[in-house]
Design a protein around this motif. Sequence first.
Motif, PDB file in Angstrom:
ATOM      1  N   UNK A 149       0.840  -1.197   0.000  1.00 53.06           N
ATOM      2  CA  UNK A 149       0.000   0.000   0.000  1.00 53.06           C
ATOM      3  C   UNK A 149       0.878   1.251   0.000  1.00 53.06           C
ATOM      4  N   UNK A 150       1.964   1.222   0.779  1.00 52.42           N
ATOM      5  CA  UNK A 150       2.886   2.354   0.796  1.00 52.42           C
ATOM      6  C   UNK A 150       3.593   2.503  -0.549  1.00 52.42           C
ATOM      7  N   UNK A 151       4.006   1.384  -1.142  1.00 49.02           N
ATOM      8  CA  UNK A 151       4.659   1.439  -2.451  1.00 49.02           C
ATOM      9  C   UNK A 151       3.715   1.982  -3.517  1.00 49.02           C
ATOM     10  N   UNK A 152       2.449   1.563  -3.474  1.00 50.17           N
ATOM     11  CA  UNK A 152       1.456   2.067  -4.426  1.00 50.17           C
ATOM     12  C   UNK A 152       1.251   3.564  -4.272  1.00 50.17           C
ATOM     13  N   UNK A 194       4.532  15.392  -1.669  1.00 52.58           N
ATOM     14  CA  UNK A 194       3.960  14.099  -1.287  1.00 52.58           C
ATOM     15  C   UNK A 194       4.756  13.528  -0.117  1.00 52.58           C
ATOM     16  N   UNK A 195       4.082  12.749   0.720  1.00 51.25           N
ATOM     17  CA  UNK A 195       4.709  12.140   1.891  1.00 51.25           C
ATOM     18  C   UNK A 195       4.249  10.688   1.979  1.00 51.25           C
ATOM     19  N   UNK A 196       5.186   9.769   2.172  1.00 55.74           N
ATOM     20  CA  UNK A 196       4.876   8.362   2.418  1.00 55.74           C
ATOM     21  C   UNK A 196       5.791   7.891   3.549  1.00 55.74           C
ATOM     22  N   UNK A 208       1.161  -8.249  -8.510  1.00 50.41           N
ATOM     23  CA  UNK A 208       0.551  -6.956  -8.197  1.00 50.41           C
ATOM     24  C   UNK A 208       0.313  -6.175  -9.483  1.00 50.41           C
ATOM     25  N   UNK A 209      -0.871  -5.624  -9.607  1.00 53.03           N
ATOM     26  CA  UNK A 209      -1.212  -4.823 -10.780  1.00 53.03           C
ATOM     27  C   UNK A 209      -0.516  -3.467 -10.690  1.00 53.03           C
ATOM     28  N   UNK A 210      -0.613  -2.686 -11.761  1.00 54.14           N
ATOM     29  CA  UNK A 210      -0.036  -1.343 -11.738  1.00 54.14           C
ATOM     30  C   UNK A 210      -0.699  -0.522 -10.637  1.00 54.14           C
ATOM     31  N   UNK A 211       0.077   0.239  -9.853  1.00 46.44           N
ATOM     32  CA  UNK A 211      -0.475   0.960  -8.694  1.00 46.44           C
ATOM     33  C   UNK A 211      -1.625   1.901  -9.020  1.00 46.44           C
TER      34      UNK A 211
END
Length: 328
Positions: A25-28, A133-135, A317-320
């Motif tokens: 989820x973070x990578x997406x 942006x922040x992750x 995993x599909x494209x984010x």
Amino acid sequence: MLNAIYETDFLSFSYGFRPGRSPHHALDALYTGLLTKRVNWVLDLDLKGFFDGISHEWLVKFVEHRIADRRVVRLIQKWLKAGVLEDGKLLRVEEGTPQGGSASPLLANIYLHYVFDLWVHAWRRKRAHGDMIVVRFADDIVLGFQVKSDAERFWAELTERFRKFALELHPEKTRLLEFGPFADTNRKRRGEGKPETFNFLGFTHICGKKRSNGMFTVVRQTMRKRLQAKLNAVKTELRRRMHHPIPDMGQWLRSVVSGHIRYYGVPMNAPALHIFRFQIGWLWHRALSRRSQNGRIHWDRMRRLINRWLPPVRIFHDYPLRRMGVVT
């Protein structure tokens, strides 16, 4: 109980050790932000000894800000002061959270929620002149900026804020790099070569282009260090299991390769997955051939074993952008 309370407080860009949220989820979120926002600079933060540097005094204050029940606060204080057992010896610590403790991830999230999350949320609204942006996944943090001056000012102010709360950015691993749709063109014009890359949650993020139209995209590949470390661990374990029955070895290797592909099976990472599967097969062949002086296995038979026991490479995993669209 604390998880249920703090889940209502934690911000959306925090992904680590939270129910219903995973590293992917973070990578997406990072991938989507880099492609949909005007990001030209990436600030890759690395906290120096984060879990060992958490201030007990500040952490208790943060907990008391939300939790009124003194019994719960005292229990957390006892948890922090309990110490850890190393080689049968009890070591008491004045700072940090016990490594491996079931509450440590939550307490670390609470600490960074007050020290970083709330502050950066306000900074983005009030101080940033462009997109930002922040992750964050636990203490692994990546930020994207449209304007370089924003990134430099944020870095300086964050260093001071962390110092106030007994935290420190790693001077060598924390870095600002040019990353985005114009990074390649700008760096070539200045004669600086290809854009730099950064690592996040096991993946190296690279400025790339789509094959179909040549537009900017983010290529994510398995970190070379992680790949090599996993292969070394498998090599050591195969040496220990050298004389086990082949079906037992095959079942264990199947679980290793399957788990690796399930995590690293993202679009555009297939070459790294094929390398990992091939190397596992080669290590297995090497282990089987060392069972005896005359026990070398021919590759025809080895290929049959590999095809039988090692799962084929596939993208899990599909494209984010598609995944994020479904989730939201």
